[in-house]
Motif scaffolding. Structure first.
Motif, PDB file in Angstrom:
ATOM      1  N   GLY A 188       0.802  -1.214   0.000  1.00 40.99           N
ATOM      2  CA  GLY A 188       0.000   0.000   0.000  1.00 40.99           C
ATOM      3  C   GLY A 188       0.832   1.260   0.000  1.00 40.99           C
ATOM      4  N   GLY A 189       2.090   1.155  -0.421  1.00 41.25           N
ATOM      5  CA  GLY A 189       2.994   2.294  -0.419  1.00 41.25           C
ATOM      6  C   GLY A 189       3.838   2.415   0.834  1.00 41.25           C
ATOM      7  N   ILE A 190       3.657   1.488   1.799  1.00 43.50           N
ATOM      8  CA  ILE A 190       4.399   1.522   3.064  1.00 43.50           C
ATOM      9  C   ILE A 190       5.577   0.540   2.976  1.00 43.50           C
ATOM     10  CG2 ILE A 190       4.232   1.315   5.570  1.00 43.50           C
ATOM     11  CD1 ILE A 190       1.143   1.508   5.198  1.00 43.50           C
ATOM     12  N   LEU A 191       6.759   1.010   3.273  1.00 43.41           N
ATOM     13  CA  LEU A 191       7.968   0.189   3.144  1.00 43.41           C
ATOM     14  C   LEU A 191       7.945  -0.989   4.110  1.00 43.41           C
ATOM     15  CD1 LEU A 191      10.865  -0.254   2.040  1.00 43.41           C
ATOM     16  CD2 LEU A 191      11.677   1.324   3.808  1.00 43.41           C
ATOM     17  N   CYS A 192       8.170  -2.177   3.584  1.00 42.40           N
ATOM     18  CA  CYS A 192       8.283  -3.399   4.391  1.00 42.40           C
ATOM     19  C   CYS A 192       9.761  -3.705   4.611  1.00 42.40           C
ATOM     20  CB  CYS A 192       7.600  -4.570   3.681  1.00 42.40           C
ATOM     21  SG  CYS A 192       7.703  -6.136   4.582  1.00 42.40           S
ATOM     22  N   VAL A 193      10.147  -3.980   5.849  1.00 44.53           N
ATOM     23  CA  VAL A 193      11.563  -4.184   6.169  1.00 44.53           C
ATOM     24  C   VAL A 193      12.019  -5.607   5.920  1.00 44.53           C
ATOM     25  CG1 VAL A 193      11.496  -2.352   7.900  1.00 44.53           C
ATOM     26  CG2 VAL A 193      11.132  -4.731   8.613  1.00 44.53           C
ATOM     27  N   ASN A 194      11.127  -6.494   5.479  1.00 40.84           N
ATOM     28  CA  ASN A 194      11.507  -7.895   5.357  1.00 40.84           C
ATOM     29  C   ASN A 194      12.657  -8.125   4.396  1.00 40.84           C
ATOM     30  OD1 ASN A 194      11.096 -10.808   5.785  1.00 40.84           O
ATOM     31  ND2 ASN A 194      10.457 -10.794   3.648  1.00 40.84           N
ATOM     32  N   ASP A 427       0.117  13.190   6.297  1.00 41.66           N
ATOM     33  CA  ASP A 427      -0.031  11.843   5.753  1.00 41.66           C
ATOM     34  C   ASP A 427      -0.568  10.929   6.840  1.00 41.66           C
ATOM     35  OD1 ASP A 427       0.026   9.836   3.822  1.00 41.66           O
ATOM     36  OD2 ASP A 427       2.081  10.263   3.202  1.00 41.66           O
ATOM     37  N   ALA A 428      -0.915   9.702   6.452  1.00 45.67           N
ATOM     38  CA  ALA A 428      -1.390   8.697   7.405  1.00 45.67           C
ATOM     39  C   ALA A 428      -1.219   7.326   6.789  1.00 45.67           C
ATOM     40  CB  ALA A 428      -2.858   8.940   7.766  1.00 45.67           C
ATOM     41  N   ASP A 429      -0.740   6.378   7.585  1.00 47.42           N
ATOM     42  CA  ASP A 429      -0.649   4.985   7.166  1.00 47.42           C
ATOM     43  C   ASP A 429      -1.779   4.199   7.812  1.00 47.42           C
ATOM     44  OD1 ASP A 429       1.582   5.384   5.615  1.00 47.42           O
ATOM     45  OD2 ASP A 429       3.011   4.628   7.104  1.00 47.42           O
ATOM     46  N   LEU A 430      -2.483   3.432   6.996  1.00 43.74           N
ATOM     47  CA  LEU A 430      -3.582   2.611   7.491  1.00 43.74           C
ATOM     48  C   LEU A 430      -3.210   1.136   7.379  1.00 43.74           C
ATOM     49  CD1 LEU A 430      -6.629   4.415   5.860  1.00 43.74           C
ATOM     50  CD2 LEU A 430      -5.704   4.734   8.166  1.00 43.74           C
ATOM     51  N   PHE A 431      -3.350   0.414   8.479  1.00 42.63           N
ATOM     52  CA  PHE A 431      -3.126  -1.027   8.537  1.00 42.63           C
ATOM     53  C   PHE A 431      -4.475  -1.662   8.868  1.00 42.63           C
ATOM     54  CE2 PHE A 431       0.870   0.961   9.287  1.00 42.63           C
ATOM     55  CZ  PHE A 431       1.879   0.091   8.901  1.00 42.63           C
ATOM     56  N   LEU A 432      -5.020  -2.427   7.940  1.00 47.45           N
ATOM     57  CA  LEU A 432      -6.323  -3.059   8.133  1.00 47.45           C
ATOM     58  C   LEU A 432      -6.149  -4.547   8.409  1.00 47.45           C
ATOM     59  CD1 LEU A 432      -7.184  -0.333   6.990  1.00 47.45           C
ATOM     60  CD2 LEU A 432      -8.894  -1.515   5.614  1.00 47.45           C
ATOM     61  N   VAL A 433      -6.871  -5.037   9.385  1.00 46.56           N
ATOM     62  CA  VAL A 433      -6.774  -6.442   9.791  1.00 46.56           C
ATOM     63  C   VAL A 433      -8.187  -7.012   9.902  1.00 46.56           C
ATOM     64  CG1 VAL A 433      -5.853  -8.061  11.496  1.00 46.56           C
ATOM     65  CG2 VAL A 433      -4.702  -5.861  11.114  1.00 46.56           C
ATOM     66  N   SER A 540       2.121 -10.885  12.354  1.00 45.39           N
ATOM     67  CA  SER A 540       2.375 -10.368  11.007  1.00 45.39           C
ATOM     68  C   SER A 540       3.592 -11.017  10.374  1.00 45.39           C
ATOM     69  CB  SER A 540       2.568  -8.846  11.056  1.00 45.39           C
ATOM     70  OG  SER A 540       1.349  -8.208  11.374  1.00 45.39           O
ATOM     71  N   GLY A 541       4.088 -12.092  11.001  1.00 43.53           N
ATOM     72  CA  GLY A 541       5.257 -12.765  10.457  1.00 43.53           C
ATOM     73  C   GLY A 541       6.455 -11.824  10.401  1.00 43.53           C
ATOM     74  N   PRO A 542       7.328 -12.014   9.418  1.00 40.60           N
ATOM     75  CA  PRO A 542       8.486 -11.127   9.280  1.00 40.60           C
ATOM     76  C   PRO A 542       8.185  -9.862   8.473  1.00 40.60           C
ATOM     77  CG  PRO A 542       8.644 -12.884   7.677  1.00 40.60           C
ATOM     78  CD  PRO A 542       7.387 -13.148   8.472  1.00 40.60           C
ATOM     79  N   TYR A 543       6.918  -9.678   8.084  1.00 43.00           N
ATOM     80  CA  TYR A 543       6.556  -8.607   7.151  1.00 43.00           C
ATOM     81  C   TYR A 543       6.130  -7.357   7.912  1.00 43.00           C
ATOM     82  CZ  TYR A 543       6.634 -12.811   4.386  1.00 43.00           C
ATOM     83  OH  TYR A 543       7.021 -14.003   3.824  1.00 43.00           O
ATOM     84  N   LEU A 544       7.112  -6.710   8.517  1.00 42.72           N
ATOM     85  CA  LEU A 544       6.870  -5.538   9.341  1.00 42.72           C
ATOM     86  C   LEU A 544       7.171  -4.252   8.573  1.00 42.72           C
ATOM     87  CD1 LEU A 544       8.364  -6.858  12.699  1.00 42.72           C
ATOM     88  CD2 LEU A 544       6.011  -7.021  11.857  1.00 42.72           C
ATOM     89  N   HIS A 545       6.604  -3.161   9.083  1.00 38.98           N
ATOM     90  CA  HIS A 545       6.708  -1.856   8.416  1.00 38.98           C
ATOM     91  C   HIS A 545       7.112  -0.811   9.453  1.00 38.98           C
ATOM     92  CE1 HIS A 545       3.822  -4.435   6.310  1.00 38.98           C
ATOM     93  NE2 HIS A 545       4.180  -3.830   5.194  1.00 38.98           N
ATOM     94  N   ASP A 546       8.292  -1.002  10.041  1.00 43.32           N
ATOM     95  CA  ASP A 546       8.698  -0.151  11.160  1.00 43.32           C
ATOM     96  C   ASP A 546      10.008   0.591  10.916  1.00 43.32           C
ATOM     97  OD1 ASP A 546      10.364  -2.351  11.220  1.00 43.32           O
ATOM     98  OD2 ASP A 546       9.826  -2.998  13.246  1.00 43.32           O
ATOM     99  N   ASP A 547      10.332   0.837   9.656  1.00 41.21           N
ATOM    100  CA  ASP A 547      11.522   1.629   9.353  1.00 41.21           C
ATOM    101  C   ASP A 547      11.247   3.077   9.754  1.00 41.21           C
ATOM    102  OD1 ASP A 547      13.449   3.293   8.039  1.00 41.21           O
ATOM    103  OD2 ASP A 547      13.903   1.643   6.672  1.00 41.21           O
TER     104      ASP A 547
END
Length: 585
Positions: A188-194, A427-433, A540-547
Motif C-alpha cells: 500500500g505504499g508503506i515500506l516493508c523491512v523484510n 499523511d497517514a498509514d492505514l493497517f487493516l486487519v 504479522s510474520g516477518p513482514y513488518l513496516h517499522d523503518d
C-alpha cells in the motif's frame, strides 16, 4: 552457450552430474546439478533457478522448517531418503524415477555460481532463459522444459516466462509474488523491512565466495558457496545492497517494473499455487497472475498451512505430477478435466474443505458491504448521522465487530474497504486487519505462511498514495498507481480505497468477523520463532513496516480520524459465497 561437466556418478538410482558449468553470454559460468534417469531415451526436464544454494541440504539450511515439515506432514518425507532435499525446490528422488530430469541452477553470485549477486535483476531472468535453452538442447532432454519451485524460484518463473523462451513448456509457480513493488516491498505504499532481514539471514550466508566460511554439502562434501574464500570487502563489492536500493525507490518506478513480471507477456501454461496465509508476500502475485496473465492454459490452486509445506506433501506432488505430465509429456488422461480453480477453504478448527471452481474471483460472489459505526459495530446500512472514530496515528487503532452470522457463512475472495479519512498531519498509514471471533468472544487465529497465529486478512494504504489506476481497479480489488505522493491537508477529509488481500474462511453459526484499523503492524503479546528470521513472529510474520525513516513521527504521527455517516459511508466489502453442494476434492 557451452557447458563443462565436473563430475558424474550413479547414485540412488539417478545419474547425477555435479557442478555442470553453463557459460552465459557475458562469460560468467553458472553451476548446475543435473539429476536424470540412468539410460533409456531422453526425458522432459524440470529446472529451478535461484540463490539459496543447490548444495545446501534443506535440513541444514532451514532446520526449523524441516522439523515442522517432518513432524506435521509425514507424507512429505516418506518414500525418499531426503538426502537430496533442498529448500523450496523439487526432491529429485520423487521425480527422476517418474522419468524426469531435475536441474538445479545456482543463480549468479550465489552458491557455487560466480558473478555479481543481484536478486531479481533483469540479468537473472536472462540467465534463466539461457539455462532453459541449454537444457532443451541436451541429448538427454526431449526439448520440453518446465520450471518449478517455491517463493524465489516461483518469482523468477513469472519473469522468465514473460521473456518467452522457445523451449519453456510449462511453469509451476508455488507461492510466488509477481509485482516487486506491491507484493514484496511497499504494501500500500508503506515500506516493508523484510527484504533487509531476508538478505542478511538467507542470502548473504550463501553468497558465492564465502568458501570455507560457508557450509559444506552433506552429499558431496564440497563447499556450498564455492571454493574461493573472499574477504568481507570483496564479498560486499560483489553484491548489490538490496534494502538501501529499495528505500531509494519509494514509488513504483522503472526500477521496480524491471524487477517485476510483465504478466501480459506470460503465455506459457502455468499452475499458480498460493496460500491463504501468504498475506504480505506471495498470495497476491498468485491470484493476480491467474487473472491478468495472457496464457489460455492456466490453473489456480489456493491452500492453507505453512509457506513451504504443501509443495512437498503427497497431495501437492500429485497435483504437480499431473500438471507436468500434461504439458511436458502429453499425458492427457490425468488433466483435461482439472478444474481451473482448486480451493482448500479454511475452517475455524484448522481443517479444510476442498472445492473445485471455474474462475477467480468466484462469479457467484455476493459482495457484502458492512458500514462502520461510531459504536464499534459493522452494520448493513450507513449511520444516519455524521460521526467519527479517531485514534493515535501510530497506535493500535480501533476495532469494529460485525453481527454474528445467523447460519454457516463462507467468505472467499478479495476484499476491500472504503474509508473517509482525515489526519492531523500531512499523511497517514492505514493497517487493516480482518479477525474472526467465536460466540464466546475468543479470537480464532490462522496458520500464516510463516506465522503460526495470523489474522484472517490484511490490507495497507499510505493515504498520500491514494490515487487509483482506474483501468485496473475494481470495487473489490482497488489498484493504486503508487507513482506520486499527494500530501494531505490536515483536517481535510479524503476518500481512500484500501485493497485487502484474498482471504477464505467458513464461519459456523454465531461466529463473527471484525475489522481493525490501526496505524502500525498488527502484533500479539505472544510470539514464535524461526531460526532464519530476525524478528519474533507476533501475528504479522516477518513482514513488518517499522523503518523509522519511512514513517517519521512528524508526518505519520498525530491523530487519524475515520468519518462516518450518510455523507461519508465508510465501509468494508467482503466476498460472501452462497452455499452449493460440495464439489469433488
Amino acid at each position: 552457450m557451452s557447458a563443462e561437466v565436473d563430475r558424474v556418478e550413479l547414485r540412488d538410482g539417478m545419474l547425477v552430474e555435479w557442478d555442470v558449468e553453463l557459460a552465459m553470454d557475458d562469460g560468467v559460468s553458472l553451476r548446475a546439478d543435473v539429476f536424470r534417469p540412468p539410460g533409456g531415451g531422453p526425458s522432459p526436464a524440470i529446472l529451478s533457478y535461484g540463490l539459496y544454494g543447490k548444495g545446501l541440504a534443506f535440513q541444514d539450511g532451514y532446520p526449523d522448517q524441516w522439523t515442522i515439515l517432518a513432524d506435521r506432514y509425514p507424507d512429505a518425507v516418506e518414500g525418499s531418503s531426503n538426502l537430496y532435499a533442498n529448500w523450496e525446490v523439487v526432491d529429485p528422488e520423487r521425480w527422476v524415477p517418474e522419468g524426469y530430469a531435475c536441474i538445479r541452477v545456482d543463480s549468479r553470485g550465489a552458491g557455487r555460481s560466480p558473478g555479481y549477486l543481484d536478486p531479481w535483476s533483469p540479468r537473472e531472468a536472462e540467465d534463466a532463459y539461457a539455462c532453459i535453452e541449454w537444457v532443451a538442447a541436451q541429448p538427454w532432454c526431449t526439448g520440453r522444459v518446465g520450471m518449478s519451485g517455491i517463493s524465489y524460484y516461483a518469482m523468477n518463473q513469472w519473469r522468465v516466462a514473460a521473456l518467452r523462451p522457445p523451449h519453456l513448456a510449462a511453469i509451476c509457480a508455488w507461492e510466488g509474488a509477481a509485482d516487486f513493488y506491491r507484493d514484496a516491498c511497499y504494501h500500500g505504499g508503506i515500506l516493508c523491512v523484510n527484504r533487509r532481514n531476508w538478505f542478511e539471514r538467507q542470502v548473504k550466508p550463501v553468497q558465492h565466495g564465502r568458501g570455507e566460511r560457508g557450509p559444506r554439502s552433506r552429499v558431496t562434501g564440497e563447499l556450498v558457496c564455492g571454493p574461493e574464500t573472499l574477504t568481507a570487502e570483496e564479498l560486499a563489492q560483489n553484491r548489490t545492497d538490496v534494502y538501501p536500493t529499495i528505500r531509494a525507490h519509494p514509488l513504483d518506478d522503472g526500477w521496480h517494473r524491471a524487477l517485476s513480471a510483465d504478466l501480459g507477456q506470460v503465455g506459457v501454461p502455468f499452475l499458480s499455487a498460493g496460500a491463504w496465509g501468504g498475506q504480505a508476500m506471495h498470495l497476491r502475485g498468485n491470484t493476480e497472475a491467474f487473472v491478468r496473465a495472457a496464457s489460455a492454459d492456466r490453473w489456480l490452486e489456493l491452500h492453507g498451512g505453512e509457506h513451504w509445506a504443501s509443495f512437498y506433501t503427497a497431495r501437492g506432488v500429485e497435483l504437480q505430477r499431473r500438471f507436468f505430465g500434461r504439458f511436458l509429456r502429453d499425458e492427457r488422461a490425468g488433466w483435461p478435466d482439472e478444474p481451473r480453480v482448486r480451493l482448500r477453504l479454511q475452517r475455524v478448527d484448522g481443517t479444510f474443505e476442498d472445492r473445485a471452481e471455474s474462475e477467480w474471483p468466484l462469479r457467484r460472489t455476493r459482495w457484502g458491504r458492512l458500514h462502520l459505526a461510531s459504536t464499534g459495530d459493522l452494520r448493513p446500512a450507513p449511520s444516519p448521522t455524521a460521526a467519527t472514530l479517531s485514534f493515535d496515528a501510530l497506535g493500535e487503532g480501533v476495532e469494529l465487530l460485525a453481527p454474528p452470522v445467523g447460519e454457516r457463512t463462507e467468505l472467499t475472495g478479495p476484499a476491500s474497504a472504503k474509508l473517509f479519512v482525515s489526519s492531523s498531519t500531512a499523511d497517514a498509514d492505514l493497517f487493516l486487519v480482518i479477525r474472526v471471533y467465536d460466540p464466546d468472544g475468543r479470537e480464532i487465529a490462522f496458520q500464516g505462511s510463516n506465522d503460526p497465529r495470523s489474522a484472517l486478512g490484511k490490507g495497507w494504504l499510505r493515504a498520500s498514495h491514494r490515487r487509483l489506476d482506474e483501468a485496473l481497479s475494481t470495487e473489490f480489488r482497488p489498484y493504486h498507481r503508487h507513482d506520486r505522493v499527494e500530501p494531505l491537508s490536515p483536517g481535510e477529509i479524503y476518500e481512500l480505497d484500501v485493497e485487502i488481500w484474498p482471504l477464505s474462511v467458513i464461519l459456523p453459526q454465531g461466529f463473527r468477523v471484525a475489522l481493525r484499523i490501526q496505524g502500525r503492524d498488527f502484533e500479539r503479546d505472544d510470539s514464535a520463532r524461526l531460526a532464519n528470521f530476525a524478528v519474533a513472529l507476533r501475528g504479522s510474520g516477518p513482514y513488518l513496516h517499522d523503518d523509522p525513516d519511512d514513517r517519521p513521527p512528524d508526518v505519520f504521527g498525530g491523530v487519524t480520524t475515520i468519518h462516518l455517516g450518510p455523507d461519508h459511508p465508510s465501509s468494508l466489502l467482503l466476498p460472501v459465497i452462497p452455499s452449493i453442494d460440495p464439489a469433488v476434492p
